[in-house]
Design a protein around this motif. Sequence first.
Motif: not given
Length: 218
Positions: A42-45, A89-94, A135-141, A164-166
């Motif tokens: 979804i984010l890739a889109y 997931g990103m590569l599925n679209y790009f 891309t990193d799912p958790m952008l903490a610090t 891109a992060t979740i």
Amino acid sequence: MEIIDFSENNSLLNSYVREIRDVTIQNDRLRFRRNIERIGEILAYEISKVLSYASVDVQTPLSKTTVSVPNEQIVIGTILRAGLPFHHGMLNYFDGAESAFVSAYRKYKENHQSFNIHIEYIASPIITDKTLIITDPMLATGGSMELTYKALLTKGTPKTIHIATIIASKQAIEYCKNHFPEDKTTIWAAAIDPELNEEAYIVPGLGDAGDLAYGSKE
């Protein structure tokens, strides 16, 4: 720098975010990884909407037509290991993108209250004048993201940067604002959470994404 928080709007994306946060649903690792992958798609889109495009002629069985397609060279850089399903997931679209991988991890001190971030591995193509999506799912610090970016700069200077992060913390968003080029960086987050706990985990967050996807590590 533009900050895009998808949780501010209603969409199907919120359903996948709910599932990866839910402590019961998290017990299904396959489902957790697949939801991370879906969010990456979804984010890739969404990112694709801001790329540059060119018209291409296509011959169908009946006639010729013109289609507008992205014409940027894309490199998707991912922080190991939690970022792997997100990257997929990103590569599925790009699907024509190049890939870069950086091993960045927290090395905790004895009290487990503080840590240093270590970079041990990088594999990347040349990124000069290309569109870099980190891309990193958790952008903490934001510290791992910054060090990953600096590691990738050894391979050139990108034209534009998309983080891109979740789930991001507000602290990490502010950190990235101060450590990334303001004029060519965009942050895309499925959700932005208010705080970090004493161990620098995002609250409410979802826990350790790498452990949930692949099992605990020693």
